[in-house]
Design a protein around this motif. Structure first.
Motif, short mmCIF file in Angstrom:
data_model
loop_
_atom_site.label_atom_id
_atom_site.label_comp_id
_atom_site.label_asym_id
_atom_site.label_seq_id
_atom_site.Cartn_x
_atom_site.Cartn_y
_atom_site.Cartn_z
N PHE A 172 0.86 -1.18 0.00
CA PHE A 172 0.00 0.00 0.00
C PHE A 172 0.90 1.23 0.00
O PHE A 172 1.85 1.31 0.79
CB PHE A 172 -0.90 0.03 1.23
N SER A 173 0.60 2.17 -0.90
CA SER A 173 1.43 3.37 -0.98
C SER A 173 0.56 4.59 -1.17
O SER A 173 -0.54 4.52 -1.75
CB SER A 173 2.43 3.26 -2.14
N GLY A 174 1.00 5.70 -0.68
CA GLY A 174 0.29 6.97 -0.82
C GLY A 174 1.29 8.11 -0.85
O GLY A 174 2.39 8.01 -0.30
N SER A 175 0.87 9.17 -1.57
CA SER A 175 1.76 10.33 -1.66
C SER A 175 0.92 11.60 -1.67
O SER A 175 -0.23 11.61 -2.11
CB SER A 175 2.63 10.26 -2.92
N LEU A 176 1.50 12.66 -1.15
CA LEU A 176 0.87 13.98 -1.13
C LEU A 176 1.91 14.97 -1.62
O LEU A 176 3.01 15.06 -1.05
CB LEU A 176 0.41 14.33 0.28
N GLY A 177 1.58 15.69 -2.71
CA GLY A 177 2.53 16.62 -3.30
C GLY A 177 1.92 18.01 -3.43
O GLY A 177 0.72 18.17 -3.64
N ALA A 178 2.74 19.02 -3.31
CA ALA A 178 2.31 20.41 -3.44
C ALA A 178 3.36 21.17 -4.22
O ALA A 178 4.57 20.94 -4.05
CB ALA A 178 2.08 21.05 -2.07
N MET A 179 2.87 22.09 -5.11
CA MET A 179 3.78 22.93 -5.87
C MET A 179 3.22 24.35 -5.90
O MET A 179 2.00 24.56 -5.94
CB MET A 179 3.94 22.41 -7.32
N TYR A 180 4.09 25.31 -5.87
CA TYR A 180 3.69 26.72 -5.92
C TYR A 180 4.69 27.47 -6.78
O TYR A 180 5.90 27.44 -6.52
CB TYR A 180 3.62 27.31 -4.53
N ALA A 181 4.17 28.14 -7.82
CA ALA A 181 5.03 28.87 -8.74
C ALA A 181 5.36 30.24 -8.14
O ALA A 181 4.46 31.04 -7.87
CB ALA A 181 4.36 29.04 -10.09
N LEU A 182 6.63 30.49 -7.93
CA LEU A 182 7.07 31.78 -7.43
C LEU A 182 7.25 32.80 -8.55
O LEU A 182 6.92 33.97 -8.40
CB LEU A 182 8.40 31.62 -6.66
N TYR A 183 7.73 32.35 -9.69
CA TYR A 183 8.01 33.26 -10.79
C TYR A 183 7.89 32.47 -12.10
O TYR A 183 8.48 31.39 -12.24
CB TYR A 183 9.41 33.85 -10.66
N THR A 184 7.08 33.00 -13.02
CA THR A 184 6.87 32.32 -14.31
C THR A 184 7.31 33.17 -15.49
O THR A 184 6.98 32.86 -16.63
CB THR A 184 5.38 31.95 -14.48
N GLY A 185 8.00 34.25 -15.23
CA GLY A 185 8.43 35.11 -16.33
C GLY A 185 7.29 35.88 -16.96
O GLY A 185 7.39 36.32 -18.11
N GLY A 186 6.19 36.06 -16.24
CA GLY A 186 5.04 36.78 -16.78
C GLY A 186 4.04 35.91 -17.50
O GLY A 186 3.01 36.39 -17.97
N LEU A 187 4.30 34.60 -17.58
CA LEU A 187 3.41 33.71 -18.32
C LEU A 187 2.05 33.59 -17.64
O LEU A 187 1.00 33.66 -18.31
CB LEU A 187 4.06 32.33 -18.46
#
Length: 514
Positions: A172-187
């Motif tokens: 049994f496996s589980g994962s929790l991931g989070a991402m937050y963009a600090l800078y996208t070059g204006g995209l």
């Protein structure tokens, strides 16, 4: 001849009582019938006003519903674009059953030991009492061991292959991931601006669609009013012409001889022509009613009935609109401006391909397994990591540069198209304004001409029964009255049409006339 016949249709739009001294009873009867119809020409209680038709059409027409859904879709895309401003969190869970426990085979190997010597130092070993048996030795006996050197020859030790179990086959496996963009070059910001421009464009498109529905309903509604006027007056004219035909026949047979058989035949042919035209006008009115029924989603028996008996008043000052105001409020211009904003944001989005991207990330991994050794030790069953990631574009084969060039070219192209569109809308606004001014100017003169033609026709009919005018002059007087009546009604309808076109250009949607 066809065009002449169509002109005769307009002839049939004369109205008013007809009477004479010699045919007083017949002519008075025709006049009374016409007056009776005009008196009862009041809207039915179930007749629809323009406001009711507009409300029904806006609620029923599929074009308006589709445009509303387009606004909803654009708003949803705007929400999708704004999601880039928030962190993304995802969870994953998985249960796995393998055919057998996974393992790791540590291959067999050998360790070479070189030859050497081991020095054993001298030592004193104490043999404890009774170590060999009861009373043997009776006391502790010291045993000295002399030092020595042990020689070890060169040799190789072999380690056999090892079958190491990694984990249990049920995992049994589980994962929790989070991402937050600090800078996208204006995209991210550019995508949000594009989506916001898309919402504005969808709203302008919906406004344009609703204005088109209002335009169609208004023209069709007053088209029914026009057709009803033409049909009513044509019917009255046909009845009046039948009565004058009887007078012509009477004068031809019993008169002084000034009315000839050719006059009678000409008059009879005109009556038959008018009769066929009455049927044609009636068909046109039915077609207009059917068109209105489709626009408003009419489900009742029969065709819808309109409540208005006449066209709206001129009120020219209430309809004046500067060309600049029309261009500024035009929905098509609004859509083009929204597209221009989206393309400007597209330039920023394309330039973002040259700039680095920076983001934070965090991950948590959990493993459930009955085995506590191998790869699933308690330490390995719960792991987490946090970090910062940086992506720096170095070389992409000039793709990003060409994307920026394309975005700028598209922006310049739309700017030129917008300038041409402004000129076109301004021209249409001027045309609508000129049409309104023309119809307003013609309205009073057409009304006076219609009244003069009616009086002229009445005088000719009176003179004709005294054989003071020719038959062709009497018929011509009725034709002239009909033509001028048709022109008067057409001027009224043209004024309504021009006003509706101006509303269409402005994109205004109202539930009634101004």
């Amino acid at each position: 001849m066809k065009r002449r016949a169509l002109a005769v249709v307009a002839v049939l739009i004369s109205a008013g009582p007809v009477w004479s001294q010699d045919s007083g009873i017949a002519l008075s009867t025709a006049a009374a019938a016409a007056a009776s119809r005009m008196a009862v020409a009041v809207p039915s209680p179930a007749a629809l006003t323009l406001e009711a038709c507009l409300a029904a059409a806006l609620a029923h027409d599929g074009r308006g519903k589709a445009a509303a859904h387009g606004v909803e879709a654009a708003a949803a895309r705007f929400g999708q674009a704004r999601s880039s401003r928030y962190p993304s969190v995802s969870a994953r869970m998985m249960a796995t059953r393998l055919d057998e426990d996974p393992n790791f085979i540590f291959p067999s190997t050998g360790f070479a030991v070189p030859a050497g010597a081991i020095d054993v130092p001298a030592t004193l070993f104490m043999l404890p009492a009774n170590a060999l048996g009861p009373g043997l030795p009776p006391i502790n006996v010291p045993l000295p061991v002399p030092g020595a050197t042990v020689q070890i020859p060169a040799q190789t030790f072999h380690v056999p292959a090892q079958d190491i179990r990694l984990m249990d086959k049920t995992l049994f496996s589980g994962s929790l991931g989070a991402m937050y963009a600090l800078y996208t070059g204006g995209l991210a910001g550019a995508r949000i601006e594009q989506a916001e421009a898309g919402v504005e464009a969808a709203r302008e498109e919906r406004r344009q669609t609703l204005a088109e529905i209002q335009f169609d309903v208004t023209r069709t509604y007053y088209g029914i009013v026009l057709a009803r006027k033409l049909h009513r007056v044509a019917s009255d004219t046909w009845e009046r012409m039948q009565v004058t035909l009887e007078l012509t026949e009477s004068l031809y047979k019993t008169g002084s001889g000034r009315v000839k058989k050719t006059d009678y035949l000409r008059h009879s042919a005109m009556v038959d022509t008018i009769a066929s035209m009455v049927a044609e006008i009636e068909a046109q009115e039915r077609v207009a009613r059917a068109a209105l029924a489709v626009l408003i989603g009419w489900r009742e028996p029969g065709d819808p009935e309109v409540a208005d008996l006449d066209f709206p008043p001129e009120a020219p000052s209430a309809w004046a609109a500067p060309v600049e105001h029309v261009v500024e409020r035009n929905p098509t211009i609004g859509q083009a401006l929204a597209g221009l904003a989206a393309l400007h944001a597209g330039i920023t989005a394309a330039r973002a391909g040259h700039l680095p991207k920076v983001g934070l990330f965090a991950d948590l991994h959990l493993i459930g397994n009955s085995y506590n050794a191998g790869a699933v030790t308690p330490q390995n069953k719960t792991t987490w990591a946090v970090g910062i990631g940086v992506e720096v574009p170095i070389f992409q084969g000039f793709r990003v540069a060409k994307e920026v060039e394309e975005a700028r070219a598209a922006h310049r192209q739309l700017e030129q198209q917008l300038a041409a569109l402004r000129d076109g809308i301004a021209l249409e606004a001027r045309r609508a304004t000129v049409a309104i001014d023309k119809s307003v100017a013609q309205h009073a003169t057409a009304r006076r001409a219609y009244a003069s033609a009616t009086e002229n026709r009445e005088l000719h009919v009176r003179a004709y029964q005294d054989e003071l005018v020719e038959t062709k002059d009497m018929i011509e007087s009725q034709l002239v009255e009909a033509v001028l009546a048709a022109q008067f009604f057409r001027v009224q309808y043209d004024l309504v049409d021009a006003r509706a076109r101006l509303d269409l250009l402005v994109g205004s949607v109202a539930t009634g006339s101004r």
